[in-house]
Design an enzyme around this catalytic site. Structure first.
Site, PDB file in Angstrom:
ATOM      1  N   ARG A  39     -90.662  -5.580 -31.165  1.00 34.04           N
ATOM      2  CA  ARG A  39     -91.398  -6.553 -30.344  1.00 34.04           C
ATOM      3  C   ARG A  39     -91.954  -7.713 -31.155  1.00 34.04           C
ATOM      4  O   ARG A  39     -92.262  -8.768 -30.597  1.00 34.04           O
ATOM      5  CB  ARG A  39     -92.449  -5.843 -29.496  1.00 34.04           C
ATOM      6  CG  ARG A  39     -91.796  -5.057 -28.353  1.00 34.04           C
ATOM      7  CD  ARG A  39     -92.803  -4.327 -27.504  1.00 34.04           C
ATOM      8  NE  ARG A  39     -93.527  -3.312 -28.218  1.00 34.04           N
ATOM      9  CZ  ARG A  39     -93.075  -2.081 -28.460  1.00 34.04           C
ATOM     10  NH1 ARG A  39     -91.881  -1.722 -28.022  1.00 34.04           N
ATOM     11  NH2 ARG A  39     -93.792  -1.211 -29.132  1.00 34.04           N
ATOM     12  N   GLU A  53     -98.030  10.321 -37.493  1.00 30.65           N
ATOM     13  CA  GLU A  53     -98.700  11.585 -37.171  1.00 30.65           C
ATOM     14  C   GLU A  53     -97.786  12.765 -37.556  1.00 30.65           C
ATOM     15  O   GLU A  53     -98.214  13.739 -38.147  1.00 30.65           O
ATOM     16  CB  GLU A  53     -99.008  11.626 -35.671  1.00 30.65           C
ATOM     17  CG  GLU A  53    -100.100  12.597 -35.329  1.00 30.65           C
ATOM     18  CD  GLU A  53    -100.411  12.566 -33.850  1.00 30.65           C
ATOM     19  OE1 GLU A  53    -101.173  13.416 -33.404  1.00 30.65           O
ATOM     20  OE2 GLU A  53     -99.875  11.677 -33.139  1.00 30.65           O
TER      21      GLU A  53
HETATM   22  P1  AMP Z   1     -99.461   1.271 -35.940  1.00 28.66           P
HETATM   23  O1  AMP Z   1     -98.561   1.370 -37.128  1.00 28.66           O
HETATM   24  O2  AMP Z   1    -100.118   2.569 -35.593  1.00 28.66           O
HETATM   25  O3  AMP Z   1    -100.443   0.127 -36.065  1.00 28.66           O
HETATM   26  O4  AMP Z   1     -98.546   0.970 -34.676  1.00 28.66           O
HETATM   27  C1  AMP Z   1     -98.129  -0.323 -34.395  1.00 28.66           C
HETATM   28  C2  AMP Z   1     -96.673  -0.372 -34.004  1.00 28.66           C
HETATM   29  O5  AMP Z   1     -96.346   0.637 -33.057  1.00 28.66           O
HETATM   30  C3  AMP Z   1     -96.349  -1.694 -33.366  1.00 28.66           C
HETATM   31  O6  AMP Z   1     -95.072  -2.113 -33.812  1.00 28.66           O
HETATM   32  C4  AMP Z   1     -96.382  -1.413 -31.875  1.00 28.66           C
HETATM   33  O7  AMP Z   1     -95.340  -2.074 -31.215  1.00 28.66           O
HETATM   34  C5  AMP Z   1     -96.212   0.104 -31.754  1.00 28.66           C
HETATM   35  N1  AMP Z   1     -97.271   0.726 -30.935  1.00 28.66           N
HETATM   36  C6  AMP Z   1     -98.210   1.605 -31.386  1.00 28.66           C
HETATM   37  N2  AMP Z   1     -99.005   2.027 -30.400  1.00 28.66           N
HETATM   38  C7  AMP Z   1     -98.586   1.387 -29.283  1.00 28.66           C
HETATM   39  C8  AMP Z   1     -99.021   1.386 -27.913  1.00 28.66           C
HETATM   40  N3  AMP Z   1    -100.067   2.114 -27.486  1.00 28.66           N
HETATM   41  N4  AMP Z   1     -98.363   0.583 -27.037  1.00 28.66           N
HETATM   42  C9  AMP Z   1     -97.317  -0.169 -27.457  1.00 28.66           C
HETATM   43  N5  AMP Z   1     -96.866  -0.203 -28.720  1.00 28.66           N
HETATM   44  C10 AMP Z   1     -97.469   0.561 -29.634  1.00 28.66           C
END
Ligand code: AMP
Length: 170
Positions: free
Chosen positions: A58, A95
């Site tokens: 995205r 996780e």
């Molecule tokens: P993080 O590494 O935990 O910050 O997760 C961010 C990445 O995971 C981004 O590329 C987001 O597109 C995706 N992502 C994580 N959680 C969500 C969520 N609740 N809704 C949509 N995309 C998410």
């Protein structure tokens, strides 16, 4: 216009316990999409950078749109096995298990200023790995921008010392 109205929440996607923030309604609405891009661009108006880097998938929707607006080049940061030329990689903990991101070795040169963009900041692991890639090539991360920040997950803690910006806090 409240752009949060254009973010659709899907419970238990892609797995149980995750409340997925679906940005497709925002992308589909010409006014909402334009506003989101214009407001993010406004934030970075005075910043200096050479490239915008976006994280698959995205970040590929927002990053190139912003890059076009600023007349800058776009650098794709991709999931493993997608980039064809010589590349570097960085892994991060999930996780359960690990994830890896890759970037072409010639994507930026030492001293290049890179603005990193993704759709959403959750725990920060993804953006952190992308920062490692850019810095691995001695690029300078001048900012990290998101459309949405899940503030409760405190992803900023993982990105301490960087200029982190999000348009919508959820
Ligand atoms: P993080 O590494 O935990 O910050 O997760 C961010 C990445 O995971 C981004 O590329 C987001 O597109 C995706 N992502 C994580 N959680 C969500 C969520 N609740 N809704 C949509 N995309 C998410």
């Amino acid at each position: 216009m409240n752009l949060s109205d254009y973010i659709r929440e899907i419970p238990d996607f892609p797995k149980e316990g995750i409340l997925f923030k679906d940005i497709t309604p925002l992308l589909q609405d010409t006014t909402a999409f334009r506003q989101a891009i214009d407001r993010m661009a406004e934030h970075y108006q005075e910043r200096e950078f050479d490239y915008i880097a976006g994280i698959e998938a995205r970040g590929f929707l927002l990053g190139p749109t912003l890059a076009y607006k600023f007349d800058k080049g776009f650098i794709p940061i991709r999931k493993p096995g997608k980039l064809p030329a010589d590349k570097i990689s960085a892994s991060y903990e999930l996780e359960y298990g690990t994830n890896t991101l890759e970037m072409h070795r010639d994507a930026c040169k030492p001293g290049d200023k890179v603005l990193l963009v993704d759709d959403l900041l959750a725990t920060g692991g993804t953006a952190r790995a992308a920062v490692e890639l850019i810095e691995g090539l001695k690029g300078e991360v001048t900012g990290i921008g998101f459309l949405i920040e899940l503030v409760d997950l405190n992803g900023r803690a993982d990105l301490e010392g960087y200029d982190v910006y999000s348009l919508l806090e959820e």
